[in-house]
Design a protein around this motif. Structure first.
Motif, PDB file in Angstrom:
ATOM      1  N   GLN A  95       0.842  -1.195   0.000  1.00 55.27           N
ATOM      2  CA  GLN A  95       0.000   0.000   0.000  1.00 55.27           C
ATOM      3  C   GLN A  95       0.878   1.246   0.000  1.00 55.27           C
ATOM      4  O   GLN A  95       1.920   1.269   0.650  1.00 55.27           O
ATOM      5  N   THR A  96       0.444   2.282  -0.694  1.00 56.09           N
ATOM      6  CA  THR A  96       1.145   3.569  -0.723  1.00 56.09           C
ATOM      7  C   THR A  96       0.251   4.627  -0.094  1.00 56.09           C
ATOM      8  O   THR A  96      -0.869   4.860  -0.567  1.00 56.09           O
ATOM      9  N   TRP A  97       0.761   5.271   0.972  1.00 50.30           N
ATOM     10  CA  TRP A  97       0.013   6.296   1.684  1.00 50.30           C
ATOM     11  C   TRP A  97       0.651   7.660   1.439  1.00 50.30           C
ATOM     12  O   TRP A  97       1.855   7.759   1.211  1.00 50.30           O
ATOM     13  N   GLN A  98      -0.187   8.691   1.510  1.00 54.27           N
ATOM     14  CA  GLN A  98       0.296  10.050   1.219  1.00 54.27           C
ATOM     15  C   GLN A  98      -0.272  11.042   2.223  1.00 54.27           C
ATOM     16  O   GLN A  98      -1.453  10.984   2.584  1.00 54.27           O
ATOM     17  N   LEU A  99       0.592  11.956   2.658  1.00 55.68           N
ATOM     18  CA  LEU A  99       0.229  13.015   3.598  1.00 55.68           C
ATOM     19  C   LEU A  99       0.367  14.353   2.878  1.00 55.68           C
ATOM     20  O   LEU A  99       1.453  14.708   2.418  1.00 55.68           O
ATOM     21  N   ASP A 100      -0.735  15.096   2.762  1.00 59.16           N
ATOM     22  CA  ASP A 100      -0.732  16.403   2.109  1.00 59.16           C
ATOM     23  C   ASP A 100      -1.120  17.483   3.102  1.00 59.16           C
ATOM     24  O   ASP A 100      -1.959  17.257   3.992  1.00 59.16           O
ATOM     25  N   VAL A 101      -0.525  18.672   2.940  1.00 62.95           N
ATOM     26  CA  VAL A 101      -0.828  19.809   3.801  1.00 62.95           C
ATOM     27  C   VAL A 101      -1.266  20.975   2.919  1.00 62.95           C
ATOM     28  O   VAL A 101      -0.600  21.300   1.926  1.00 62.95           O
ATOM     29  N   TYR A 102      -2.378  21.595   3.288  1.00 61.37           N
ATOM     30  CA  TYR A 102      -2.942  22.724   2.547  1.00 61.37           C
ATOM     31  C   TYR A 102      -3.054  23.932   3.472  1.00 61.37           C
ATOM     32  O   TYR A 102      -3.241  23.792   4.685  1.00 61.37           O
ATOM     33  N   ASP A 103      -2.956  25.133   2.892  1.00 62.52           N
ATOM     34  CA  ASP A 103      -3.110  26.338   3.702  1.00 62.52           C
ATOM     35  C   ASP A 103      -4.572  26.753   3.758  1.00 62.52           C
ATOM     36  O   ASP A 103      -5.460  26.035   3.290  1.00 62.52           O
ATOM     37  N   GLY A 104      -4.836  27.936   4.355  1.00 59.53           N
ATOM     38  CA  GLY A 104      -6.207  28.386   4.527  1.00 59.53           C
ATOM     39  C   GLY A 104      -6.941  28.653   3.236  1.00 59.53           C
ATOM     40  O   GLY A 104      -8.179  28.693   3.223  1.00 59.53           O
ATOM     41  N   LEU A 105      -6.203  28.836   2.126  1.00 57.06           N
ATOM     42  CA  LEU A 105      -6.822  29.010   0.812  1.00 57.06           C
ATOM     43  C   LEU A 105      -6.927  27.689   0.061  1.00 57.06           C
ATOM     44  O   LEU A 105      -7.240  27.683  -1.130  1.00 57.06           O
ATOM     45  N   ARG A 106      -6.625  26.604   0.768  1.00 55.81           N
ATOM     46  CA  ARG A 106      -6.663  25.247   0.209  1.00 55.81           C
ATOM     47  C   ARG A 106      -5.654  25.075  -0.925  1.00 55.81           C
ATOM     48  O   ARG A 106      -5.892  24.336  -1.883  1.00 55.81           O
ATOM     49  N   ARG A 107      -4.550  25.778  -0.812  1.00 53.82           N
ATOM     50  CA  ARG A 107      -3.443  25.578  -1.746  1.00 53.82           C
ATOM     51  C   ARG A 107      -2.504  24.529  -1.160  1.00 53.82           C
ATOM     52  O   ARG A 107      -2.077  24.653  -0.017  1.00 53.82           O
ATOM     53  N   ARG A 108      -2.189  23.527  -1.932  1.00 54.26           N
ATOM     54  CA  ARG A 108      -1.295  22.480  -1.437  1.00 54.26           C
ATOM     55  C   ARG A 108       0.101  23.064  -1.238  1.00 54.26           C
ATOM     56  O   ARG A 108       0.654  23.691  -2.137  1.00 54.26           O
ATOM     57  N   GLN A 109       0.653  22.859  -0.054  1.00 55.77           N
ATOM     58  CA  GLN A 109       1.973  23.367   0.278  1.00 55.77           C
ATOM     59  C   GLN A 109       3.028  22.272   0.084  1.00 55.77           C
ATOM     60  O   GLN A 109       2.855  21.148   0.549  1.00 55.77           O
TER      61      GLN A 109
END
Length: 267
Positions: A95-109
């Motif tokens: 399995q491949t898992w992914q962690l994404d972080v977005y700012d308050g404008l929902r822009r991926r950082q």
């Protein structure tokens, strides 16, 4: 003696300049919520993301294929680090898992460093992910995607797995911390308001008894450090004092004793 007095006065001024920096430096976020509870759920979208504080761990249970969302606040001068651990079922395929972080404008950082995508081998008990963001800035150009103060969203999901593993139960633990970078990341500008969705929306009973939608409660109180002050001003004052001392010392060395030189008789 005169130079000694000047040096003493300069050192005193330097101490007074450094004093406000220690007093005005924002205190770190609390390591746990006020009631000591630990969030045990996750949202399924940006709107329902479970809120956590920096330094606070959150757990949640779900199924492979679910999108799990959390949110946390980050302020100017902080470099957030998000870590997640997913505990997998006893029997499963790769399995491949992914962690994404977005700012308050929902822009991926983008992650400055850290493994935010990892593959768990067959029958592995768990998989760990991490994402270290760039330092949060107080201001940015409208076209840029620099991290700005406000709410940050964490999304955890599996991006590649076998069809037979879809829907199997998993549990996850997420934690957000940050390192205070300080004036090294200061910029000449600040936002009028932090990027907190729904900052003007409050939980309130409507006339029909229902509650208003709340996207996030972060920023509902004062405490954001965005503004003109940073410890960069202290180092500016230090440089000015050192330059003044260098000027005074150079003048004292080059002007001599101040007495006229002796002129031989008859000249």
């Amino acid at each position: 003696m005169r130079i000694t007095r000047v040096l003493g006065g300069a050192l005193l001024a330097l101490g007074l300049a450094a004093g406000p920096a220690a007093a005005d430096t924002p205190s770190p976020s609390p390591s746990a919520s006020s009631d000591g509870s630990t969030p045990t759920r996750a949202g399924t979208s940006f709107r329902t993301a479970a809120e956590i504080e920096q330094g606070q761990s959150a757990t949640a249970s779900g199924s492979t294929g679910d999108y799990l969302y959390w949110s946390f606040p980050a302020d100017v001068g902080q470099r957030p680090t998000v870590k997640a651990t997913v505990k997998l079922p006893q029997t499963h395929g790769s399995q491949t898992w992914q962690l994404d972080v977005y700012d308050g404008l929902r822009r991926r950082q983008a992650c400055q460093y850290g493994a935010n995508t990892r593959t768990a081998a067959q029958d592995a008990s768990q998989v760990g992910l991490a994402c270290v963001l760039r330092t949060v800035r107080g201001w940015s150009e409208p076209w840029a995607d620099d991290p700005l103060p406000g709410t940050y969203y964490v999304r955890l999901t599996v991006v590649d797995l076998g069809a037979s593993d879809l829907g199997q139960p998993v549990s996850a633990e997420v934690r957000a911390d940050s390192k205070d970078i300080g004036g090294a990341a200061a910029v000449d500008g600040s936002l009028a308001k932090p990027l907190v969705p729904g900052i003007a929306v409050k939980s309130a009973e409507q006339k029909d008894g229902s509650k208003a939608a709340v996207l996030s409660s972060f920023g509902s109180h004062d405490g954001w450090s965005s503004g003109w002050w940073s410890d960069r001003w202290v180092w500016t004052a230090v440089g000015a004092v050192l330059a003044a001392l260098a000027g005074i010392g150079g003048y004292a060395l080059t002007r001599g004793s101040g007495r006229p030189s002796r002129v031989p008789p008859g000249v």
